[in-house]
Design a protein around this motif. Sequence first.
Motif, short mmCIF file in Angstrom:
data_model
loop_
_atom_site.label_atom_id
_atom_site.label_comp_id
_atom_site.label_asym_id
_atom_site.label_seq_id
_atom_site.Cartn_x
_atom_site.Cartn_y
_atom_site.Cartn_z
N TYR A 101 8.19 -73.15 -2.60
CA TYR A 101 7.91 -74.50 -2.11
C TYR A 101 8.73 -75.54 -2.88
N ASN A 102 8.65 -75.51 -4.19
CA ASN A 102 9.37 -76.49 -5.00
C ASN A 102 10.88 -76.32 -4.89
N GLY A 103 11.34 -75.07 -4.79
CA GLY A 103 12.77 -74.81 -4.64
C GLY A 103 13.32 -75.39 -3.34
N PHE A 104 12.55 -75.25 -2.27
CA PHE A 104 12.98 -75.79 -0.98
C PHE A 104 13.11 -77.31 -1.08
N ILE A 105 12.10 -77.96 -1.64
CA ILE A 105 12.15 -79.42 -1.78
C ILE A 105 13.31 -79.84 -2.67
N SER A 106 13.51 -79.13 -3.76
CA SER A 106 14.59 -79.46 -4.69
C SER A 106 15.96 -79.32 -4.03
N LEU A 107 16.14 -78.27 -3.24
CA LEU A 107 17.44 -78.05 -2.60
C LEU A 107 17.71 -78.97 -1.43
N PHE A 108 16.69 -79.19 -0.58
CA PHE A 108 16.93 -79.87 0.68
C PHE A 108 16.36 -81.29 0.75
N LYS A 109 15.63 -81.69 -0.26
CA LYS A 109 15.14 -83.07 -0.40
C LYS A 109 14.20 -83.51 0.73
N ASP A 110 13.59 -82.57 1.44
CA ASP A 110 12.65 -82.91 2.51
C ASP A 110 11.28 -83.15 1.88
N LYS A 111 10.96 -84.42 1.71
CA LYS A 111 9.70 -84.80 1.07
C LYS A 111 8.76 -85.47 2.07
N ASN A 112 8.88 -85.10 3.33
CA ASN A 112 7.99 -85.63 4.36
C ASN A 112 6.55 -85.45 3.89
N PRO A 113 5.70 -86.48 4.05
CA PRO A 113 4.33 -86.39 3.52
C PRO A 113 3.50 -85.26 4.13
N LEU A 114 3.85 -84.77 5.30
CA LEU A 114 3.13 -83.63 5.86
C LEU A 114 3.28 -82.41 4.94
N HIS A 115 4.41 -82.35 4.24
CA HIS A 115 4.70 -81.23 3.34
C HIS A 115 4.31 -81.50 1.89
N THR A 116 4.14 -82.77 1.52
CA THR A 116 3.99 -83.10 0.10
C THR A 116 2.70 -83.83 -0.26
N ASP A 117 2.00 -84.34 0.72
CA ASP A 117 0.82 -85.17 0.45
C ASP A 117 -0.42 -84.55 1.12
N GLU A 118 -1.28 -83.99 0.29
CA GLU A 118 -2.49 -83.30 0.78
C GLU A 118 -3.33 -84.20 1.68
N GLN A 119 -3.56 -85.44 1.26
CA GLN A 119 -4.40 -86.35 2.04
C GLN A 119 -3.75 -86.68 3.38
N PHE A 120 -2.46 -86.90 3.37
CA PHE A 120 -1.74 -87.18 4.62
C PHE A 120 -1.91 -86.01 5.59
N ALA A 121 -1.67 -84.79 5.10
CA ALA A 121 -1.79 -83.60 5.95
C ALA A 121 -3.22 -83.44 6.47
N ASN A 122 -4.21 -83.64 5.59
CA ASN A 122 -5.62 -83.54 6.00
C ASN A 122 -5.95 -84.57 7.09
N SER A 123 -5.41 -85.79 6.95
CA SER A 123 -5.69 -86.84 7.92
C SER A 123 -5.07 -86.54 9.28
N ARG A 124 -4.12 -85.61 9.33
CA ARG A 124 -3.49 -85.20 10.59
C ARG A 124 -4.11 -83.91 11.13
N GLY A 125 -5.22 -83.46 10.52
CA GLY A 125 -5.95 -82.29 11.02
C GLY A 125 -5.56 -80.96 10.42
N PHE A 126 -4.76 -80.96 9.36
CA PHE A 126 -4.35 -79.72 8.72
C PHE A 126 -5.21 -79.43 7.49
N ALA A 127 -5.29 -78.16 7.13
CA ALA A 127 -6.13 -77.73 6.01
C ALA A 127 -5.50 -78.03 4.65
N GLY A 128 -4.27 -78.43 4.63
CA GLY A 128 -3.54 -78.74 3.40
C GLY A 128 -2.11 -79.08 3.75
N ARG A 129 -1.28 -79.19 2.70
CA ARG A 129 0.14 -79.46 2.93
C ARG A 129 0.74 -78.32 3.76
N VAL A 130 1.43 -78.67 4.80
CA VAL A 130 2.06 -77.69 5.68
C VAL A 130 3.42 -77.33 5.07
#
Length: 122
Positions: free
Chosen positions: A10-39
């Motif tokens: 997970y951290n390697g992907f973010i480090s390499l590709f810089k995709d920090k979309n909150p769906l992937h990085t913010d637990e509360q954001f992902a939960n508020s969109r109906g997901f069980a955690g960061r996707v």
Amino acid sequence: MSFLISEDIYNGFISLFKDKNPLHTDEQFANSRGFAGRVMHGNILNGFISYFIGECLPTKNVIIHTQEIQFKNPVYLHDKIFFDASVSDVIESVNAIQFKYFFRNNTGKIVAKGKIQIGMFS
């Protein structure tokens, strides 16, 4: 084959590709969109496909021609996912092989599926 979605992946992907979309990085954001955690980033699964083609086939004389992936369900950090691929076609005229594949999670739910066509070098 099975793969664990670890912190390192997970951290390697973010480090390499810089995709920090909150769906992937913010637990509360992902939960508020109906997901069980960061996707997890879907393209992490593409890395596992690359590993399968590049390292697990009985020859290294291959190249990916086409790849298709359909994401069906989310993958979460620390999920263990299972990869299954089978030959669906052999195209002798162009030295190509097609595979159908799917990833499922530890509850058996399909999280992604698709097709890959590879070329074989002489």
